[in-house]
Motif scaffolding. Sequence first.
Motif, PDB file in Angstrom:
ATOM      1  N   GLU A 140      17.028  -7.881  -5.091  1.00 31.63           N
ATOM      2  CA  GLU A 140      17.900  -9.072  -5.413  1.00 31.63           C
ATOM      3  C   GLU A 140      18.623 -10.404  -4.066  1.00 31.63           C
ATOM      4  OE1 GLU A 140      20.267  -9.325  -7.941  1.00 31.63           O
ATOM      5  OE2 GLU A 140      18.672  -7.809  -9.466  1.00 31.63           O
ATOM      6  N   ASN A 141      18.252  -9.343  -3.544  1.00 34.17           N
ATOM      7  CA  ASN A 141      18.806 -10.769  -2.070  1.00 34.17           C
ATOM      8  C   ASN A 141      16.671 -11.133  -1.405  1.00 34.17           C
ATOM      9  OD1 ASN A 141      16.575  -8.520  -1.184  1.00 34.17           O
ATOM     10  ND2 ASN A 141      17.906  -8.338   0.535  1.00 34.17           N
ATOM     11  N   SER A 142      16.236 -11.217  -3.100  1.00 33.96           N
ATOM     12  CA  SER A 142      14.591 -11.902  -2.776  1.00 33.96           C
ATOM     13  C   SER A 142      13.990 -11.303  -1.931  1.00 33.96           C
ATOM     14  CB  SER A 142      14.401 -13.553  -2.719  1.00 33.96           C
ATOM     15  OG  SER A 142      15.630 -14.545  -3.780  1.00 33.96           O
ATOM     16  N   THR A 143      14.064 -10.563  -1.534  1.00 33.96           N
ATOM     17  CA  THR A 143      12.521  -9.263   0.078  1.00 33.96           C
ATOM     18  C   THR A 143      12.340  -8.008  -1.057  1.00 33.96           C
ATOM     19  OG1 THR A 143      14.854  -8.005   0.232  1.00 33.96           O
ATOM     20  CG2 THR A 143      14.732 -10.481   1.549  1.00 33.96           C
ATOM     21  N   TRP A 144      11.076  -7.757  -0.465  1.00 34.13           N
ATOM     22  CA  TRP A 144      10.742  -7.112  -0.832  1.00 34.13           C
ATOM     23  C   TRP A 144      11.520  -4.981  -0.858  1.00 34.13           C
ATOM     24  CZ3 TRP A 144       7.380  -7.392  -5.559  1.00 34.13           C
ATOM     25  CH2 TRP A 144       7.319  -8.999  -5.468  1.00 34.13           C
ATOM     26  N   SER A 145      10.989  -3.858  -1.113  1.00 31.05           N
ATOM     27  CA  SER A 145      11.690  -2.965  -0.539  1.00 31.05           C
ATOM     28  C   SER A 145       9.662  -3.015   0.357  1.00 31.05           C
ATOM     29  CB  SER A 145      11.466  -2.353  -2.050  1.00 31.05           C
ATOM     30  OG  SER A 145      10.661  -2.037  -2.573  1.00 31.05           O
ATOM     31  N   GLY A 146       9.987  -1.229   1.198  1.00 30.04           N
ATOM     32  CA  GLY A 146       9.222  -1.221   1.820  1.00 30.04           C
ATOM     33  C   GLY A 146       8.746  -1.698   2.659  1.00 30.04           C
ATOM     34  N   VAL A 147       7.757  -1.943   3.408  1.00 32.72           N
ATOM     35  CA  VAL A 147       6.994  -2.805   4.377  1.00 32.72           C
ATOM     36  C   VAL A 147       5.276  -2.893   3.676  1.00 32.72           C
ATOM     37  CG1 VAL A 147       7.848  -1.291   6.780  1.00 32.72           C
ATOM     38  CG2 VAL A 147       5.960  -0.075   5.447  1.00 32.72           C
ATOM     39  N   SER A 148       5.162  -3.449   4.392  1.00 31.76           N
ATOM     40  CA  SER A 148       3.584  -3.968   4.291  1.00 31.76           C
ATOM     41  C   SER A 148       2.532  -2.617   4.409  1.00 31.76           C
ATOM     42  CB  SER A 148       3.248  -4.901   5.008  1.00 31.76           C
ATOM     43  OG  SER A 148       4.154  -6.393   5.352  1.00 31.76           O
ATOM     44  N   VAL A 149       1.028  -2.913   3.317  1.00 34.25           N
ATOM     45  CA  VAL A 149       0.346  -2.245   2.832  1.00 34.25           C
ATOM     46  C   VAL A 149      -0.511  -1.815   3.712  1.00 34.25           C
ATOM     47  CG1 VAL A 149      -1.084  -0.330   1.792  1.00 34.25           C
ATOM     48  CG2 VAL A 149       1.811  -1.550   0.695  1.00 34.25           C
ATOM     49  N   VAL A 150      -1.138  -1.178   4.693  1.00 32.93           N
ATOM     50  CA  VAL A 150      -2.714  -0.626   4.838  1.00 32.93           C
ATOM     51  C   VAL A 150      -2.997  -0.203   4.737  1.00 32.93           C
ATOM     52  CG1 VAL A 150      -3.373  -1.449   7.555  1.00 32.93           C
ATOM     53  CG2 VAL A 150      -1.593  -2.036   7.396  1.00 32.93           C
ATOM     54  N   CYS A 151      -4.647  -0.330   4.669  1.00 37.43           N
ATOM     55  CA  CYS A 151      -5.953  -0.263   4.433  1.00 37.43           C
ATOM     56  C   CYS A 151      -6.204   0.785   5.326  1.00 37.43           C
ATOM     57  CB  CYS A 151      -6.581  -0.104   3.249  1.00 37.43           C
ATOM     58  SG  CYS A 151      -5.377  -0.298   1.538  1.00 37.43           S
ATOM     59  N   LYS A 152      -6.069   1.984   6.015  1.00 41.10           N
ATOM     60  CA  LYS A 152      -6.974   2.704   7.182  1.00 41.10           C
ATOM     61  C   LYS A 152      -8.702   3.424   7.215  1.00 41.10           C
ATOM     62  CE  LYS A 152      -6.087   4.691  11.836  1.00 41.10           C
ATOM     63  NZ  LYS A 152      -5.175   5.290  12.283  1.00 41.10           N
ATOM     64  N   ASP A 153      -9.176   3.050   7.816  1.00 42.20           N
ATOM     65  CA  ASP A 153     -10.827   3.220   7.708  1.00 42.20           C
ATOM     66  C   ASP A 153     -10.506   5.117   7.651  1.00 42.20           C
ATOM     67  OD1 ASP A 153     -13.615   3.374   7.023  1.00 42.20           O
ATOM     68  OD2 ASP A 153     -14.481   3.045   8.882  1.00 42.20           O
ATOM     69  N   VAL A 154     -11.430   5.474   6.389  1.00 43.19           N
ATOM     70  CA  VAL A 154     -11.436   7.062   6.595  1.00 43.19           C
ATOM     71  C   VAL A 154     -13.065   7.696   7.989  1.00 43.19           C
ATOM     72  CG1 VAL A 154     -11.981   8.846   5.473  1.00 43.19           C
ATOM     73  CG2 VAL A 154     -10.068   7.247   4.502  1.00 43.19           C
TER      74      VAL A 154
END
Length: 457
Positions: A140-154
Amino acid sequence: MSNISSIYELVFGRICNLGRTACHQIVTRCSYGCAFLPQGCMDKHRVMGILRQMEKFLKGQEIRFTEGLRIMKSKLTNLQNSVSKLPQADQSSSQSSCPPLVAPAHGRKFGSKYLVGHEVHFTCSQGYRMIGPGTRVCQENSTWSGVSVVCKDVSVCASNPCQNAGTCVEALNQYKCTCPHNWSGSQCQYQTQTAPPEWSVMNDPAFSRKPRCAKVDRAQQCSCDAGFHMSGTSDNSICQDVNECEVYKAERGGPLCGHACVNVPGSYHCSCPTGYKLLADARSCEDVDECLTQQHNCSRGTTCINTGGGFQCVNPECPSSHGNASYVKTSPFQCERNPCPMESRSCPFAAKTISYHYLSLPSNLRTPATLFRMATATAPGRPGPDSLRFGIAGGGDARSMFVMQRSDRQTGELILVQPLRGPQELSVEVEMSEYADRTFQAKHLARVNLLISPYEF
């Protein structure tokens, strides 16, 4: 005509009153008026003529009034049809939105709407694992839930695939072993001085042949039949079988067979697992549909579902009663909610319909892949919902492997975003909620059961 008769009586009564005042004498009364002495009074025929004129006038007024109502109803209907065809994008223009999100490096993003309440999903490419939430919601406050997503090499070398002190060197989604002295092989598993050729069959008399030899210009020339190669010295040579299954295993064109390659002396043939048949190309395998060919033993009351290499007999049951919500089975794969008690508040929010679906999939299906579509159907003559909302019910691993997104205004799609390795069975529930004037109307639930084959065909 009842209204005209009432007016008729009212007007005739007034004429009678005027007659009484003028003539001062009443002779007799009739059903709709009275008669007077003829001196100075209107006679009956003149009064009836006046009344007929008034009746025609009133009928004309009634016809004009009815025609006016018909024209007004027609214009209202045309106006409603014009308004219903207008795009619905105007509602969203006044809603709050969140800033755009981008796909992570080595990953993908699903979802292009950034309005309050909308979800955006993320997945990582093969060989990478996700750090952070797989789903973010515009708040509702125009922000996204959670944090930014990072894809780490396996790391592909984490399992230490190289043997005998070999060094693992990583490449793109693969590895290579650098072997120490006197060791060879893809995983440094062979000693160099004793390692037999991987493509040759040794120490088996059934896979050996004597060479065909002939003297040409005083020199002996020997050769082997097709599918064999020369081995040994010139004085003691022998023809050994060439294992075509090993020779072509790592070729660029792929293996010789879709499933299993069987080496035979001088040649090879392909075989398929139980429940599959070999196709006309002699290398590809195709599942045998036991349900279609009546090769199953499902009892009465159950339904045969074909799977990769086999079949299942299913009979899904409706959920038990909960919170005044109970269900009745209306078809082999659908349950419908019974009418809710008037005093129940929770029952109307329970699923109105529950359907069961079974999908047979090969192992490691290429992603993203659309597995299932869910849409609404409106009965003729009844208005449909203003808007629909689609989602995955519950949580857990399903939210990381699947995405539910809208394909058009009335349809939602269940998309597989992570490869599934078989054999395994899993279930995911998707829901569709109907709204009218932003008010919840009903919810429909679909339980999709995935039957993953152990094979990639």
